[in-house]
Design an enzyme around this catalytic site. Structure first.
Site, PDB file in Angstrom:
ATOM      1  N   HIS A 170      23.206  -0.463 147.019  1.00 30.44           N
ATOM      2  CA  HIS A 170      24.046  -1.217 146.068  1.00 30.44           C
ATOM      3  C   HIS A 170      23.217  -1.916 144.999  1.00 30.44           C
ATOM      4  CE1 HIS A 170      28.041  -0.984 148.110  1.00 30.44           C
ATOM      5  NE2 HIS A 170      27.249  -0.524 149.067  1.00 30.44           N
ATOM      6  N   ASP A 366      20.732  -5.790 137.753  1.00 25.67           N
ATOM      7  CA  ASP A 366      21.882  -5.760 138.660  1.00 25.67           C
ATOM      8  C   ASP A 366      22.169  -4.310 139.019  1.00 25.67           C
ATOM      9  OD1 ASP A 366      24.052  -6.806 140.095  1.00 25.67           O
ATOM     10  OD2 ASP A 366      24.619  -8.138 138.444  1.00 25.67           O
TER      11      ASP A 366
HETATM   12  C1  GDG Z   1      26.024  -6.283 144.992  1.00 26.43           C
HETATM   13  C2  GDG Z   1      25.049  -5.858 143.885  1.00 26.43           C
HETATM   14  C3  GDG Z   1      26.827  -4.374 142.938  1.00 26.43           C
HETATM   15  C4  GDG Z   1      32.364 -13.711 143.039  1.00 26.43           C
HETATM   16  N1  GDG Z   1      32.738 -15.009 143.057  1.00 26.43           N
HETATM   17  C5  GDG Z   1      33.894 -15.063 143.700  1.00 26.43           C
HETATM   18  C6  GDG Z   1      34.239 -13.771 144.093  1.00 26.43           C
HETATM   19  N2  GDG Z   1      33.285 -12.971 143.676  1.00 26.43           N
HETATM   20  C7  GDG Z   1      33.319 -11.520 143.842  1.00 26.43           C
HETATM   21  C8  GDG Z   1      33.471 -10.856 142.494  1.00 26.43           C
HETATM   22  C9  GDG Z   1      32.923  -9.471 142.773  1.00 26.43           C
HETATM   23  C10 GDG Z   1      31.845  -9.767 143.808  1.00 26.43           C
HETATM   24  O1  GDG Z   1      32.121 -11.032 144.371  1.00 26.43           O
HETATM   25  C11 GDG Z   1      30.469  -9.829 143.177  1.00 26.43           C
HETATM   26  O2  GDG Z   1      30.056  -8.514 142.926  1.00 26.43           O
HETATM   27  P1  GDG Z   1      28.869  -8.163 141.929  1.00 26.43           P
HETATM   28  O3  GDG Z   1      28.838  -6.683 141.784  1.00 26.43           O
HETATM   29  O4  GDG Z   1      29.123  -8.839 140.636  1.00 26.43           O
HETATM   30  O5  GDG Z   1      27.535  -8.746 142.544  1.00 26.43           O
HETATM   31  P2  GDG Z   1      26.791  -8.815 144.005  1.00 26.43           P
HETATM   32  O6  GDG Z   1      27.461  -9.760 144.922  1.00 26.43           O
HETATM   33  O7  GDG Z   1      25.370  -9.132 143.704  1.00 26.43           O
HETATM   34  O8  GDG Z   1      26.931  -7.332 144.617  1.00 26.43           O
HETATM   35  C12 GDG Z   1      25.823  -5.482 142.628  1.00 26.43           C
HETATM   36  C13 GDG Z   1      27.669  -4.736 144.140  1.00 26.43           C
HETATM   37  O9  GDG Z   1      26.867  -5.123 145.264  1.00 26.43           O
HETATM   38  C14 GDG Z   1      28.563  -3.570 144.564  1.00 26.43           C
HETATM   39  O10 GDG Z   1      27.829  -2.407 144.757  1.00 26.43           O
HETATM   40  O11 GDG Z   1      27.670  -4.210 141.810  1.00 26.43           O
HETATM   41  O12 GDG Z   1      24.935  -5.038 141.610  1.00 26.43           O
HETATM   42  O13 GDG Z   1      24.105  -6.887 143.605  1.00 26.43           O
HETATM   43  O14 GDG Z   1      33.877  -8.633 143.320  1.00 26.43           O
HETATM   44  O15 GDG Z   1      34.824 -10.890 142.107  1.00 26.43           O
HETATM   45  N3  GDG Z   1      35.357 -13.464 144.769  1.00 26.43           N
HETATM   46  C15 GDG Z   1      36.178 -14.500 145.089  1.00 26.43           C
HETATM   47  N4  GDG Z   1      35.900 -15.788 144.735  1.00 26.43           N
HETATM   48  C16 GDG Z   1      34.782 -16.109 144.039  1.00 26.43           C
HETATM   49  O16 GDG Z   1      34.571 -17.274 143.698  1.00 26.43           O
HETATM   50  N5  GDG Z   1      37.297 -14.239 145.755  1.00 26.43           N
END
Ligand code: GDG
Length: 482
Positions: A170, A366
């Protein structure tokens, strides 16, 4: 242990038979609020089962060989594994989060390598393998997720398991020169090369992996490919129109006193480029640009990995920066930065996104960044906002109609904020429609099916990257022969 499962190979080419078995460090139990990209994506991908999802229970136990805790939701079963506290600490905090996470995000300076942490990483992976081997049926397809569990495929093979096993990374795959800072990089590459299919987020990540294999003359036993992860687009579209989202939007809008909103939503992590983003926003405030002083910037940053010193440090830095910037630029009736260390339900986040004229997503590195996609899906078609996106997010390979920026260049990010704030409605709509077509063409279901089809059927599955408008043709050309 199920001895049969060790002996009977699954017939090659046998499609859609058996369960999908997911393995990840944490599982997303039904009803839990998730703030990590992996859990959110897998929960959506597994919605219609049948399957088994195995992961750490979140509990420490001195006798980690106790029977697995099990629970079921519809056609999906969960099996949860306890781990000994000292081993977990070395595997998770020591190796996964203080070696692999920084290294794979190109931060060699933050790597804190200890041989015993690396050994614990393998030991915990063996525990996962033993726990899983006892659960497997001969026709199960195993899909392992993320950097914590890179050695799991090899550990399963060492136990004699010959089911199909795939792996998806990821986070970014760094170039060979960066990877080679890890003393055990060859062993790590060898473990990746054991999978029937190794999947990466982007073409760049895939190329980095293939270059490293070539450089070390490691022959992959399976295939590899780029499978850019998507979101559940229609779920976010619906979520953004729910009552909760509308209430969140109305309340937030009312608090803005006519100003427009820029939003960032990120786990509080140094890879997300938050200090750089705060400084770029200050640069924008000081730029004298037409939109300066007309925007409020809301940063939602739920704390994560709070035991790791680098995370405590970035948190302190952001508190200092927010105080400094607000101290210099606030007016009695207005605070430029609203910095919120909390998490919110998805429906409220969707309402916040829909309120925001600008989505500011500027990680330094990322794997993909799902928030960038969620921001777009939450917009109103009549008045969509503009995404300002780091070119170092995996999402930038697909989302080329966003305003792509270098997050290290505060002036350029400040310029992009102003350009986004002044963009005419027609251009915003054109860009948004093009971006939404891409999101719909590769949602989380396409991603999961694309990976699993290729894992189960070999080379004849739909090419998930070619299907994406805007992705370079032949993005899967690097598939390695078994
Ligand atoms: C890893 C990789 C890759 C965030 N704050 C809240 C909340 N979130 C949710 C977001 C989103 C998820 O968490 C974050 O996903 P990201 O992709 O932006 O980042 P990582 O956590 O670092 O994820 C990344 C991912 O895996 C998938 O392969 O894209 O590059 O690092 O869905 O909405 N959700 C809620 N409350 C929050 O305050 N409910």
């Amino acid at each position: 242990m199920n001895i049969d499962s060790r002996r009977r190979p699954v017939a090659r080419g046998e499609a859609d038979a058996g369960r999908t078995v997911l393995v990840s460090n944490r599982v997303a139990l039904p009803g839990e609020t998730q703030t990590g990209g992996l859990a959110v994506a897998l929960a959506a991908a597994m919605e219609d089962g049948p399957g088994l999802w195995l992961g750490w229970s979140g509990r420490m136990a001195s006798d980690a060989r106790l029977p697995l805790a099990r629970t079921r939701a519809g056609r999906l079963e969960y099996a949860l594994l306890d781990l000994p506290a000292d081993e977990f600490d070395a595997y998770y905090h020591g190796f996964a989060n203080r070696v692999l996470w920084p290294l794979f995000h190109y931060r060699i300076d933050l790597v804190d390598y200890h041989r015993e942490h690396h050994e614990a990483w393998w030991r915990v992976n063996r525990r996962f393998a033993e726990a899983l081997a006892g659960q497997l049926r001969p026709d199960d397809t195993v899909w392992v997720h993320d950097y914590h569990l890179i050695p799991l495929g090899q550990c399963l093979r060492e136990l004699g398991i010959d089911n199909r096993i795939g792996f998806f990374l990821h986070i970014p795959m760094p170039p060979p020169d960066v990877l080679s800072a890890l003393p055990v990089h060859r062993r790590l590459l060898g473990a990746l090369a054991c999978y029937d299919l190794a999947g990466f987020q982007t073409r760049t990540d895939l190329d980095n992996y293939l270059h490293a294999l070539r450089q070390h003359e490691i022959r992959a036993q399976g295939r590899s490919g780029a499978f850019p992860i998507g979101i559940d687009v229609e779920a976010i579209v619906a979520c953004a129109q729910s009552d909760e989202a509308r209430t969140a939007e109305r309340d937030l809008r009312a608090s803005l006193s006519g100003r427009r909103l820029a939003i960032g939503v990120d786990r509080l992590d140094y890879s997300k480029g938050l200090p750089e983003r705060f400084r770029a926003f200050e640069r924008h405030l000081e730029s004298g640009a037409p939109s300066a002083g007309q925007l409020t910037y809301l940063q939602i940053a739920p704390p994560s990995r709070i035991q790791v010193p680098e995370y405590q440090e970035v948190r302190r830095e952001l508190e200092g920066l927010a105080g400094h910037i607000n101290g210099r630029h606030a007016k009695p009736e207005w605070t430029p930065i609203r910095y919120v260390n909390d998490s919110f339900p998805q429906s409220m986040l969707a309402g916040f996104h829909r309120t925001a004229a600008i989505g500011l997503i500027t990680p330094l590195r990322d794997g993909m960044n799902l928030v960038a996609k969620e921001y777009l899906a939450a917009q109103s078609p009549l008045d969509p906002g503009v995404l300002v996106l780091s070119r170092f997010a995996g999402a930038a390979e697909e989302l080329t109609e966003a305003l792509l920026v270098n997050p290290h260049d505060a002036d350029a990010v400040a310029d992009a904020i102003d350009a986004a704030a002044r963009m005419p409605l027609r251009e915003r709509q054109d860009r948004w429609h093009a971006l939404m077509a891409k999101l719909r063409g590769n949602d989380v279901g396409h991603w999961a099916r694309g990976f699993l089809d290729r894992l189960r059927n070999g080379g004849d599955a739909r090419d998930p990257v070619k299907a994406l408008p805007g992705m370079r043709a032949g993005a899967l050309a690097g598939v390695t022969a078994p």
